[in-house]
Design an enzyme around this catalytic site. Structure first.
Site, PDB file in Angstrom:
ATOM      1  CB  THR A 155     120.628 -68.443  -5.350  1.00 48.20           C
ATOM      2  OG1 THR A 155     121.604 -67.433  -5.531  1.00 48.20           O
ATOM      3  CG2 THR A 155     119.453 -67.853  -4.592  1.00 48.20           C
ATOM      4  CG  ASP A 174     127.986 -67.266  -5.209  1.00 47.18           C
ATOM      5  OD1 ASP A 174     128.140 -67.132  -6.445  1.00 47.18           O
ATOM      6  OD2 ASP A 174     127.281 -66.501  -4.527  1.00 47.18           O
ATOM      7  CB  SER A 175     127.955 -70.481  -9.948  1.00 46.11           C
ATOM      8  OG  SER A 175     127.317 -69.306 -10.377  1.00 46.11           O
ATOM      9  CB  SER A 176     130.673 -65.629  -8.197  1.00 46.17           C
ATOM     10  OG  SER A 176     129.469 -65.097  -8.686  1.00 46.17           O
ATOM     11  CB  THR A 234     121.749 -67.991 -11.955  1.00 46.60           C
ATOM     12  OG1 THR A 234     121.985 -66.961 -11.002  1.00 46.60           O
ATOM     13  CG2 THR A 234     120.534 -68.797 -11.563  1.00 46.60           C
ATOM     14  CG  ASP A 235     126.045 -65.026 -10.115  1.00 49.02           C
ATOM     15  OD1 ASP A 235     124.968 -64.553 -10.523  1.00 49.02           O
ATOM     16  OD2 ASP A 235     126.520 -64.769  -8.993  1.00 49.02           O
ATOM     17  CB  THR A 256     124.077 -65.385 -22.512  1.00 43.64           C
ATOM     18  OG1 THR A 256     124.984 -64.555 -21.827  1.00 43.64           O
ATOM     19  CG2 THR A 256     122.952 -64.537 -23.061  1.00 43.64           C
ATOM     20  CD  GLN A 308     132.164 -53.775 -25.987  1.00 47.20           C
ATOM     21  OE1 GLN A 308     131.388 -52.831 -26.005  1.00 47.20           O
ATOM     22  NE2 GLN A 308     133.455 -53.633 -25.762  1.00 47.20           N
ATOM     23  CB  CYS A 309     126.150 -57.110 -30.228  1.00 50.05           C
ATOM     24  SG  CYS A 309     126.530 -55.508 -30.893  1.00 50.05           S
TER      25      CYS A 309
HETATM   26  N1  ASN Z   1     125.447 -65.982  -6.790  1.00 54.26           N
HETATM   27  C1  ASN Z   1     124.533 -67.081  -7.090  1.00 54.26           C
HETATM   28  C2  ASN Z   1     125.329 -68.175  -7.782  1.00 54.26           C
HETATM   29  O1  ASN Z   1     125.603 -68.055  -8.955  1.00 54.26           O
HETATM   30  C3  ASN Z   1     123.391 -66.586  -7.938  1.00 54.26           C
HETATM   31  C4  ASN Z   1     122.265 -67.580  -8.138  1.00 54.26           C
HETATM   32  O2  ASN Z   1     122.436 -68.781  -8.081  1.00 54.26           O
HETATM   33  N2  ASN Z   1     121.057 -67.097  -8.416  1.00 54.26           N
HETATM   34  O3  ASN Z   1     125.724 -69.134  -7.172  1.00 54.26           O
END
Ligand code: ASN
Length: 334
Positions: A11, A56-58, A88-89, A159, A268-269
């Site tokens: 982002t 996009d890191s996704s 960030t993802d 995380t 899951q915690c």
């Molecule tokens: N979808 C974005 C990414 O991970 C989210 C971000 O960077 N805030 O590339």
């Protein structure tokens, strides 16, 4: 001090398109503008790599992790410290992955990104990048780190906890390495690991992450484990418990282990420690040979499994390495 910046996407450098945010801002120009007039670091002290394509890191994969490792290694002698600009993802997957591959690097690496693109008036981009640069310049950061909001975290202990807050990351089991301010406040956290000499490159591996949920059946779990994956990361309840009264469910897990599939049990915690066998509901899978992730984050555990598979490990050997700290990703007993 010389800094090398590796820009991977995210982002931070995105612009609006008809289909939502996409990479497209002049991040390099913005960065050099930010540095102009600085007392402690100027544009001449910074080298910059823009990965191609920006993502996009996704969309990141283990191949993306390797591209980052390669760029950092290639510039090892050009700089004293390194900043990786990342979405960030999946940033905490990448920071953990890079920590295993670069245990002998000897210079600090700091990942950062932002929740808002750099062009927005309320963007957190400048604050996060200057924080990451400060951490890199501090002389106190070691290994692979992640700076976000006002905190510096160990890259394999962190995380993403919020999709919108400016404090978007946290280290649930160790807390932050430092908090920015005047002056910065530093904490001592355990970062010991045995390291890994000459690691082979990351490759793609078949490692499903499977969540337990109340009412899951043996048939459903069995179907998710066919064909047999190379390893499985099972997200169980609490300290590593599964529905052991569900007919056949623990047998499905035991069968997979018997077929040579390492079954790694996470919780899951977000905060806590996997202690298989603490309850009767975790005992059967522990006896079958499942191993817990101790106090690793999901991201650190997943990246570690892929790292170990990329080194050619499997079966019991892989399971055994999950309990050993390579780069400070878990708290070792004793
Ligand atoms: N979808 C974005 C990414 O991970 C989210 C971000 O960077 N805030 O590339």
């Amino acid at each position: 001090m010389r800094i090398h910046v590796t820009y991977t996407g995210g982002t931070i450098g995105m612009v609006e398109s008809a289909n939502g945010l996409v990479p497209g801002a002049d991040l390099e120009g913005w960065l050099y503008g930010l540095l102009r007039g600085g007392d402690d670091l100027g544009p001449g002290d910074v080298t910059f790599t823009q990965l191609d394509p920006l993502i996009d890191s996704s969309n990141a994969t283990p191949d993306s992790w390797q591209t980052m490792v390669d760029d950092l290694r290639a510039h090892r002698d050009d700089a004293d410290a390194f900043v990786v600009l990342h979405g960030t993802d999946t940033m905490s997957y990448s920071s953990a992955a890079v920590s295993y591959a670069l245990t002998g690097f000897g210079k600090p690496i700091v990942f950062t990104g932002s929740q808002h693109p750099l062009g927005r008036i309320e963007s957190d981009a400048a604050a996060n990048v200057t924080g990451a640069l400060n951490a890199a310049l501090s002389g106190r950061a070691e290994g692979v780190n992640l700076f976000f909001g006002h905190h510096l975290f160990a890259g394999n202990r962190v995380t993403k906890v919020s999709s919108w807050a400016f404090e978007g990351f946290y280290s649930p089991n160790t807390g932050p390495v430092a908090q920015s301010g005047t002056p910065w406040h530093w904490n001592t956290i355990e970062r010991e690991g045995c390291g890994w000499a000459d690691p082979r490159p990351y490759g793609r591996h078949d490692v499903p992450v499977i969540d337990m949920a109340p009412g899951i059946t043996a048939e459903r779990l069995a179907a998710m484990l066919e064909p047999r994956p190379e390893a499985v990361l099972l997200r169980a309840f609490g300290v590593g418990n599964v529905p052991s009264d569900e007919p056949g469910l623990t047998d499905v897990i035991a069968d997979a282990i018997r077929d040579g599939v390492p079954v790694i049990v996470a919780s899951q915690c977000q905060q806590g420690e996997v202690m298989l066998g603490r309850y009767e509901t975790g005992d059967a899978i522990a006896r079958a040979g499942a191993v817990g992730t101790s106090d690793m984050t999901l991201e650190a555990a997943y990246a570690k499994i892929v790292f170990l598979l990329s080194q050619g490990l499997g079966g019991d050997e892989l399971a055994e390495w999950m309990g050993r700290s390579i780069a400070g990703e878990l708290t070792q007993e004793g």
